[in-house]
Each structure stands twice: as C-alpha cells, then as structure tokens.
Design a protein around this motif. Structure first.
Motif, PDB file in Angstrom:
ATOM      1  N   PRO A   1      41.658 -29.061  12.457  1.00 35.39           N
ATOM      2  CA  PRO A   1      40.515 -28.738  13.308  1.00 35.39           C
ATOM      3  C   PRO A   1      40.330 -27.250  13.598  1.00 35.39           C
ATOM      4  CG  PRO A   1      42.242 -29.817  14.577  1.00 35.39           C
ATOM      5  CD  PRO A   1      42.661 -29.877  13.146  1.00 35.39           C
ATOM      6  N   ALA A   2      41.381 -26.438  13.391  1.00 33.94           N
ATOM      7  CA  ALA A   2      41.196 -24.999  13.609  1.00 33.94           C
ATOM      8  C   ALA A   2      40.521 -24.360  12.393  1.00 33.94           C
ATOM      9  CB  ALA A   2      42.542 -24.327  13.856  1.00 33.94           C
ATOM     10  N   HIS A   3      40.422 -25.098  11.299  1.00 31.13           N
ATOM     11  CA  HIS A   3      39.855 -24.546  10.047  1.00 31.13           C
ATOM     12  C   HIS A   3      38.636 -25.406   9.683  1.00 31.13           C
ATOM     13  CE1 HIS A   3      39.661 -22.441   6.337  1.00 31.13           C
ATOM     14  NE2 HIS A   3      40.738 -22.894   5.711  1.00 31.13           N
ATOM     15  N   GLY A   4      38.673 -26.073   8.530  1.00 28.60           N
ATOM     16  CA  GLY A   4      37.483 -26.802   8.064  1.00 28.60           C
ATOM     17  C   GLY A   4      37.128 -28.013   8.905  1.00 28.60           C
TER      18      GLY A   4
ATOM     19  N   LYS B   1      39.067 -26.286  23.491  1.00 27.80           N
ATOM     20  CA  LYS B   1      38.418 -25.045  23.029  1.00 27.80           C
ATOM     21  C   LYS B   1      36.999 -25.386  22.647  1.00 27.80           C
ATOM     22  CE  LYS B   1      42.001 -22.033  21.281  1.00 27.80           C
ATOM     23  NZ  LYS B   1      42.588 -21.374  20.140  1.00 27.80           N
TER      24      LYS B   1
ATOM     25  N   MET C   1      34.598 -25.830  20.229  1.00 27.99           N
ATOM     26  CA  MET C   1      34.645 -25.911  18.775  1.00 27.99           C
ATOM     27  C   MET C   1      33.410 -25.229  18.191  1.00 27.99           C
ATOM     28  SD  MET C   1      37.494 -27.172  18.661  1.00 27.99           S
ATOM     29  CE  MET C   1      37.814 -27.213  16.921  1.00 27.99           C
TER      30      MET C   1
ATOM     31  N   PHE D   1      33.269 -22.026  17.914  1.00 29.58           N
ATOM     32  CA  PHE D   1      33.252 -20.681  18.495  1.00 29.58           C
ATOM     33  C   PHE D   1      34.549 -19.955  18.168  1.00 29.58           C
ATOM     34  CE2 PHE D   1      30.001 -19.063  21.361  1.00 29.58           C
ATOM     35  CZ  PHE D   1      29.066 -20.091  21.276  1.00 29.58           C
TER      36      PHE D   1
ATOM     37  N   HIS E   1      36.593 -16.703  15.834  1.00 26.30           N
ATOM     38  CA  HIS E   1      37.027 -16.540  14.452  1.00 26.30           C
ATOM     39  C   HIS E   1      38.085 -15.463  14.392  1.00 26.30           C
ATOM     40  CE1 HIS E   1      36.850 -15.986  10.091  1.00 26.30           C
ATOM     41  NE2 HIS E   1      36.319 -17.187  10.083  1.00 26.30           N
ATOM     42  N   ARG E   2      39.064 -15.648  13.513  1.00 28.66           N
ATOM     43  CA  ARG E   2      40.115 -14.639  13.381  1.00 28.66           C
ATOM     44  C   ARG E   2      39.547 -13.300  12.933  1.00 28.66           C
ATOM     45  NH1 ARG E   2      45.490 -14.733  12.144  1.00 28.66           N
ATOM     46  NH2 ARG E   2      45.583 -16.115  13.942  1.00 28.66           N
TER      47      ARG E   2
ATOM     48  N   TYR F   1      33.876 -14.326  29.779  1.00 31.12           N
ATOM     49  CA  TYR F   1      35.069 -14.711  29.017  1.00 31.12           C
ATOM     50  C   TYR F   1      34.800 -14.586  27.518  1.00 31.12           C
ATOM     51  CZ  TYR F   1      38.601 -17.958  27.070  1.00 31.12           C
ATOM     52  OH  TYR F   1      39.600 -18.533  26.330  1.00 31.12           O
ATOM     53  N   PHE F   2      33.669 -15.137  27.082  1.00 29.91           N
ATOM     54  CA  PHE F   2      33.343 -15.130  25.655  1.00 29.91           C
ATOM     55  C   PHE F   2      32.968 -13.723  25.176  1.00 29.91           C
ATOM     56  CE2 PHE F   2      33.206 -19.517  26.772  1.00 29.91           C
ATOM     57  CZ  PHE F   2      33.678 -20.176  25.658  1.00 29.91           C
TER      58      PHE F   2
ATOM     59  N   LYS G   1      36.306 -11.653  24.941  1.00 27.96           N
ATOM     60  CA  LYS G   1      37.166 -12.041  23.825  1.00 27.96           C
ATOM     61  C   LYS G   1      36.416 -12.015  22.489  1.00 27.96           C
ATOM     62  CE  LYS G   1      40.240 -14.949  26.591  1.00 27.96           C
ATOM     63  NZ  LYS G   1      41.256 -13.914  26.814  1.00 27.96           N
TER      64      LYS G   1
ATOM     65  N   ASN H   1      30.609 -19.677  15.046  1.00 26.51           N
ATOM     66  CA  ASN H   1      30.956 -19.542  13.631  1.00 26.51           C
ATOM     67  C   ASN H   1      30.143 -20.555  12.809  1.00 26.51           C
ATOM     68  OD1 ASN H   1      32.475 -22.077  13.530  1.00 26.51           O
ATOM     69  ND2 ASN H   1      34.021 -21.009  14.753  1.00 26.51           N
ATOM     70  N   VAL H   2      30.362 -20.564  11.507  1.00 28.15           N
ATOM     71  CA  VAL H   2      29.535 -21.384  10.606  1.00 28.15           C
ATOM     72  C   VAL H   2      29.523 -22.861  10.999  1.00 28.15           C
ATOM     73  CG1 VAL H   2      31.428 -21.786   8.941  1.00 28.15           C
ATOM     74  CG2 VAL H   2      29.066 -21.790   8.140  1.00 28.15           C
ATOM     75  N   ASP H   3      30.635 -23.308  11.588  1.00 23.75           N
ATOM     76  CA  ASP H   3      30.738 -24.735  11.885  1.00 23.75           C
ATOM     77  C   ASP H   3      29.910 -25.169  13.079  1.00 23.75           C
ATOM     78  OD1 ASP H   3      32.432 -25.385   9.805  1.00 23.75           O
ATOM     79  OD2 ASP H   3      34.126 -24.543  10.876  1.00 23.75           O
TER      80      ASP H   3
ATOM     81  N   PHE I   1      32.741 -29.425   2.959  1.00 22.47           N
ATOM     82  CA  PHE I   1      33.306 -28.065   3.017  1.00 22.47           C
ATOM     83  C   PHE I   1      34.277 -27.890   1.835  1.00 22.47           C
ATOM     84  CE2 PHE I   1      35.042 -24.885   6.479  1.00 22.47           C
ATOM     85  CZ  PHE I   1      35.227 -23.909   5.518  1.00 22.47           C
TER      86      PHE I   1
HETATM   87  N1  CMC Z   1      37.094 -21.559  22.974  1.00 21.34           N
HETATM   88  C1  CMC Z   1      37.743 -20.985  24.017  1.00 21.34           C
HETATM   89  N2  CMC Z   1      38.610 -19.979  23.905  1.00 21.34           N
HETATM   90  C2  CMC Z   1      38.851 -19.503  22.678  1.00 21.34           C
HETATM   91  C3  CMC Z   1      38.211 -20.042  21.540  1.00 21.34           C
HETATM   92  C4  CMC Z   1      37.302 -21.101  21.718  1.00 21.34           C
HETATM   93  N3  CMC Z   1      36.676 -21.639  20.669  1.00 21.34           N
HETATM   94  N4  CMC Z   1      38.637 -19.383  20.439  1.00 21.34           N
HETATM   95  C5  CMC Z   1      39.517 -18.464  20.864  1.00 21.34           C
HETATM   96  N5  CMC Z   1      39.661 -18.534  22.219  1.00 21.34           N
HETATM   97  C6  CMC Z   1      40.502 -17.673  23.048  1.00 21.34           C
HETATM   98  C7  CMC Z   1      41.975 -18.032  22.877  1.00 21.34           C
HETATM   99  O1  CMC Z   1      42.392 -18.998  23.826  1.00 21.34           O
HETATM  100  C8  CMC Z   1      42.628 -16.690  23.085  1.00 21.34           C
HETATM  101  O2  CMC Z   1      42.697 -16.447  24.468  1.00 21.34           O
HETATM  102  P1  CMC Z   1      43.900 -15.556  25.091  1.00 21.34           P
HETATM  103  O3  CMC Z   1      43.759 -14.199  24.483  1.00 21.34           O
HETATM  104  O4  CMC Z   1      43.627 -15.580  26.561  1.00 21.34           O
HETATM  105  O5  CMC Z   1      45.162 -16.244  24.692  1.00 21.34           O
HETATM  106  C9  CMC Z   1      41.636 -15.698  22.487  1.00 21.34           C
HETATM  107  O6  CMC Z   1      40.365 -16.339  22.561  1.00 21.34           O
HETATM  108  C10 CMC Z   1      41.935 -15.324  21.047  1.00 21.34           C
HETATM  109  O7  CMC Z   1      41.975 -16.526  20.300  1.00 21.34           O
HETATM  110  P2  CMC Z   1      43.083 -16.909  19.241  1.00 21.34           P
HETATM  111  O8  CMC Z   1      43.250 -18.391  19.203  1.00 21.34           O
HETATM  112  O9  CMC Z   1      44.308 -16.076  19.466  1.00 21.34           O
HETATM  113  O10 CMC Z   1      42.346 -16.410  17.926  1.00 21.34           O
HETATM  114  P3  CMC Z   1      42.743 -16.809  16.477  1.00 21.34           P
HETATM  115  O11 CMC Z   1      42.210 -15.734  15.609  1.00 21.34           O
HETATM  116  O12 CMC Z   1      44.178 -17.129  16.360  1.00 21.34           O
HETATM  117  O13 CMC Z   1      41.950 -18.185  16.221  1.00 21.34           O
HETATM  118  C11 CMC Z   1      40.240 -19.730  15.747  1.00 21.34           C
HETATM  119  C12 CMC Z   1      40.695 -18.269  15.645  1.00 21.34           C
HETATM  120  C13 CMC Z   1      39.015 -19.919  14.852  1.00 21.34           C
HETATM  121  C14 CMC Z   1      41.345 -20.673  15.233  1.00 21.34           C
HETATM  122  C15 CMC Z   1      39.900 -20.045  17.238  1.00 21.34           C
HETATM  123  O14 CMC Z   1      38.858 -19.196  17.670  1.00 21.34           O
HETATM  124  C16 CMC Z   1      39.505 -21.508  17.424  1.00 21.34           C
HETATM  125  O15 CMC Z   1      40.383 -22.366  17.550  1.00 21.34           O
HETATM  126  N6  CMC Z   1      38.167 -21.812  17.446  1.00 21.34           N
HETATM  127  C17 CMC Z   1      37.698 -23.176  17.551  1.00 21.34           C
HETATM  128  C18 CMC Z   1      37.845 -23.870  16.213  1.00 21.34           C
HETATM  129  C19 CMC Z   1      36.825 -23.411  15.201  1.00 21.34           C
HETATM  130  O16 CMC Z   1      35.645 -23.323  15.480  1.00 21.34           O
HETATM  131  N7  CMC Z   1      37.298 -23.151  13.968  1.00 21.34           N
HETATM  132  C20 CMC Z   1      36.420 -22.798  12.844  1.00 21.34           C
HETATM  133  C21 CMC Z   1      36.701 -21.440  12.297  1.00 21.34           C
HETATM  134  S1  CMC Z   1      35.383 -20.899  11.193  1.00 21.34           S
HETATM  135  C22 CMC Z   1      35.472 -21.934   9.833  1.00 21.34           C
HETATM  136  C23 CMC Z   1      36.696 -21.718   9.019  1.00 21.34           C
HETATM  137  O17 CMC Z   1      36.898 -20.601   8.538  1.00 21.34           O
HETATM  138  O18 CMC Z   1      37.415 -22.686   8.837  1.00 21.34           O
END
Ligand code: CMC
Length: 430
Positions: free
Chosen positions: A264-267, A301, A303, A305, A307-308, A354-355, A358, A363-365, A386
C-alpha cells in the motif's frame, strides 16, 4: 580543463577524498565505492534516502520542480502526443519511433499477445477470490518455465524477445486474472485492435457480447499506462534490478517487482485511496480524516498523498485529474460524488499547515482510482493495471543494468546490533 570535484571525509583523524560525479542534470553524487577499502567503515542509509544505486539514462525526476522526463521528454508532452506503445519504444530504445518503426513494433507486440495454453491452467489452481496481484506474481513468474528458447540474459536478442513477450502478454494475464475472479470465460486477444483497446476487449467482452471500445475511455486508459510506465529507482524497480543482479531470468525478476509493487505504500496506494474515499463517504467527514492523518498516534495516512521524491505536485497527478474530468464528462458523471469528495479533500489538505510544512501533495494514485473505477475496472485490479504499465519500465531498467559493464550483484551491508560473539554452553553443564 575543469578539475574533478571531490568530497573529503575525516574519520578517526584520517582524511580521505572521494570523486564527485555529475549527471547530465540533477544533483551530483559522491562516489563512495572505495570507502570501505580506504576507511574500514560503511555508509548507513536505510530506505536509501541519500543513496544512488546505479547510473541510468531512462527516467529523470526533479522532485522540487515536480518534473518527470522519460528519456528527456516531459511526461506532459508524451501524454498528449504519444500512445503507450510509442512510449514503450522510447523507454526501451531511447528514441521515439518513426512511423515505420512504430508499425513494426506494434506488429511484434501483436504477435505475442497470446499465452501458452498450458499457462491458462495455472489460473484454476487459485481460489476465485484470490487477489489479482497474488495471481500475477505466480503466473508471471511461471512464464520462466515456458520460454527456454530465449533465456540467455547475456544475449541482447534474447533480452529483446523477453521484453516483447512481457509487454505483449501482460494485458492478457491481467485480464485473465479479472475474468477468473468473476467466473467468466477468458477472452482471447484480438490482434486487429490496438494495445489498449485489445486489453479492454479482453476485460469487458464475453463470448456472447462484443465490446465496442469508446475512444475517450480507451485514450484515458492508455494515458494511465503512459503515466505509470516508469519512475526511476522506486521500490519495485530497485527490486527488479536487485533480483536481476544475481543473473535471475527476466520473468522471475518482473514477478519480484509485482510483489513489491503490491504494497500500500507503493502501487497498492490507488486501491487504498479509492477505499479511503469510499470510507470517508461525504465532504462533511473530510476534517475528521485530515485530523487522523496528522495524529502521530494514529497509523492512518492520507492515501494518494506524499511522495519520497516529489516535494511539489506530482506532475502525473495533474494529468490524471484532467483525465478524470474527461472520463466523467464522457460518461455523464460530472456530479460523481467520489470525484467531488476527492477535490474537496485535496483542497483542504493543500491549505493545511501540516501538509504544507511536510510538502505533502497529491500523487498519481490520488486520481487514478477514480478514473479506473469510472472505466468499470474493479478496485482489486487497480494495482494490476499499474503492474501492466510498469512492466516496460522494469524491463528497460533490467536491460540497462545487464548491459552495464560495471554491473555487480547487489549486496548491501549492515550495522549489526545483535549479540556479540558468544559460546553455546555444552548440554548438561549449564
Ligand atoms: N498522510 C499523512 N502524513 C504523511 C503522509 C500521508 N499520506 N505521507 C507522509 N506523511 C508524513 C509522515 O508521517 C512523516 O511525518 P514525520 O516527519 O512527522 O514523521 C512525513 O510526512 C514524511 O513522510 P515519510 O513517510 O517519512 O516519507 P517517505 O518518503 O518515507 O514516504 C510515502 C513516502 C509515499 C510512502 C508516504 O508519503 C505515504 O505513505 N503516502 C501514502 C501512500 C501513497 O500514496 N503511496 C503512493 C506513492 S506514489 C505511487 C508510487 O510511486 O507507488
């Protein structure tokens, strides 16, 4: 003559230099391959926040600008002027095809759309309610057992044939996973149709009824495929490269990529995002969910929203929002409650401190689930689509890695925090 840039590290009083390399665009990298030899220390970078794992000439992302380039071309231009198969050629060969090359490639792909009749039997080994990604991990991996004729990965021709087979058969495999789940007969591919129309035919036609592709909807799906075709060294692509670095065959590597993409964190985020929107249900509940997303003690989280790499709008999300409008318009669903809810959620989140702080953007999804839902694709199949689209990126990256003379098996090191050496007490003497 420009002098070679270098980075200097001082460790335990010893100073060592490392070369700094510049790419054609993007940040410089410090080449630390000699670090262990020179200092006896490793780097520590879990999650690869600051680590480049390879040289690549395929995809470039500028996360601050919100820019995505395939072989130098902006994604917006490719989404407007090209179809998915042209983008596949671009990713695989480095250049957009001319008309003759385009026709030739489309012909090759059309000739490989069927799967071996024996592969079809694999499906009946799965429960009807199996997740399509579970089926795909198994069936794509099983392709390895069918193509012994082209398994020499050191032979470019063999690698090309594997690429064609994977790109051509993936729609058939995904559509079969869907048909199996709903208990309908598999539909054979129709080679008179273009790539995306054929996929829709295999999904939505039955032996009793033909499917008449709608050009707006077909174009929307084709666009989804273009937008998901490659994305630099993300988790699933890195998985494909790591699996391939041992010399594993391409079908096994792509199967590993599919497994990674499922999370769920990716596709898996597109599926999770649509479920989240359905759970929120109404604009009046958006505040409650935004609050939960900000709560450190809640694992929820938002979903779709964050992106790394993108710390600005994901350019694919902008295009997907446009596509979403086109599709809903075509289907007379302008008042679609999920789309309205998504727009409201996006607006509120983008204005929230907050958003903003940070740098969390859609994101695309965020929109792809709504588009796919409107196209009649079931939620469970979103990540499968995907995977279908990303197969070309995976195979282009795998091919690039195998052709790289500097390629080595991937083998990260670790910071060991377990018990130091100790002895087993002889039995009876404790
Ligand atoms: N909702 C709430 N808070 C968030 C979210 C979110 N969607 N995404 C990141 N944060 C917070 C996170 O808790 C962290 O807070 P703190 O600094 O206080 O610990 C901060 O923002 C940085 O986030 P991170 O998890 O350290 O960032 P990351 O680069 O490791 O993770 C991510 C990136 C995409 C996994 C994450 O943003 C996430 O889980 N998003 C929701 C899932 C999602 O939409 N994934 C699809 C990615 S795009 C398609 C793909 O390439 O697969």
């Amino acid at each position: 003559m420009a002098t070679q840039k270098k980075a200097t590290l001082t460790l335990d009083g010893k100073t060592v230099d490392f070369p700094v390399e510049s790419g054609s665009i993007g940040p410089d990298v410090v080449d630390i391959r000699s670090l262990y030899g020179k200092t006896g220390a490793f780097t520590f970078d879990p999650g690869f926040l600051s680590t480049g794992s390879c040289k690549s000439a395929i995809t470039y992302i500028d996360g601050d600008k919100g820019e995505l380039l395939y072989r130098g071309y902006p994604i917006e231009q490719l989404a407007e002027h090209c179809d998915f198969l042209e983008v596949c050629q671009l990713l695989l060969t480095g250049e957009l095809p001319n008309e003759e090359e385009r026709k030739q490639f489309a012909g090759i792909i059309q000739n490989h759309t069927m799967v071996h009749e024996q592969l079809i039997r694999f499906y009946s080994g799965f429960r009807r309610d199996a997740h399509p990604m579970a089926v795909m991990v198994g069936v794509v991996g099983a392709l390895s057992a069918f193509y012994h004729d082209a398994m020499d990965i050191s032979d470019q021709q063999h690698r090309d044939i594997s690429a064609y087979r994977l790109i051509a058969k993936m729609p058939t495999i995904v559509a079969m996973a869907y048909k199996y789940g709903i208990g309908q007969p598999f539909m054979y591919p129709r080679n008179d149709l273009d790539y995306t129309s054929n996929f829709m035919h295999m999904m939505f036609a039955t032996p009793c009824e033909t499917y008449k592709p709608n050009p707006v909807l077909t174009r929307a799906l084709d666009r989804i495929l273009i937008l998901h075709a490659d994305h630099e060294q993300n988790a699933s692509t890195s998985t494909v490269r790591l699996a391939g670095s041992s010399g594993a065959n391409p079908f096994a590597c792509i199967s590993a990529g599919i497994a990674c993409l499922w999370g769920p964190a990716h596709g898996g985020a597109n599926e999770a995002c649509l479920k989240m929107l359905q759970e929120i249900g109404d604009v009046s509940r958006v505040g409650e969910y935004i609050k939960r997303a900000k709560d450190k003690n809640d694992t929820f989280k938002l979903m779709g929203f964050g992106h790394r790499v993108y710390k600005n709008f994901d350019p694919r999300a902008k295009l997907m929002r446009e596509t979403c409008r086109d599709v809903l318009n075509e289907l007379g669903l302008n008042d679609d409650p999920l789309f309205k809810l998504a727009l409201a959620l996006e607006k509120i989140a983008l204005e929230d401190d907050y958003f903003i702080e940070k740098k969390l953007y859609p994101n695309v999804d965020f929109y792809s689930g709504i588009v796919q839902h409107a196209l009649g694709i079931p939620t469970q199949l979103f990540t499968g689509i995907f995977a279908l689209a990303r197969t070309v990126g995976w195979i282009a990256q795998w091919n690039e890695m195998i052709s790289d003379p500097e390629q080595k098996i991937g083998r990260p090191r670790q910071l060991y925090v377990g018990a130091p050496r100790r002895d087993v007490a002889p039995k009876g003497k404790a």
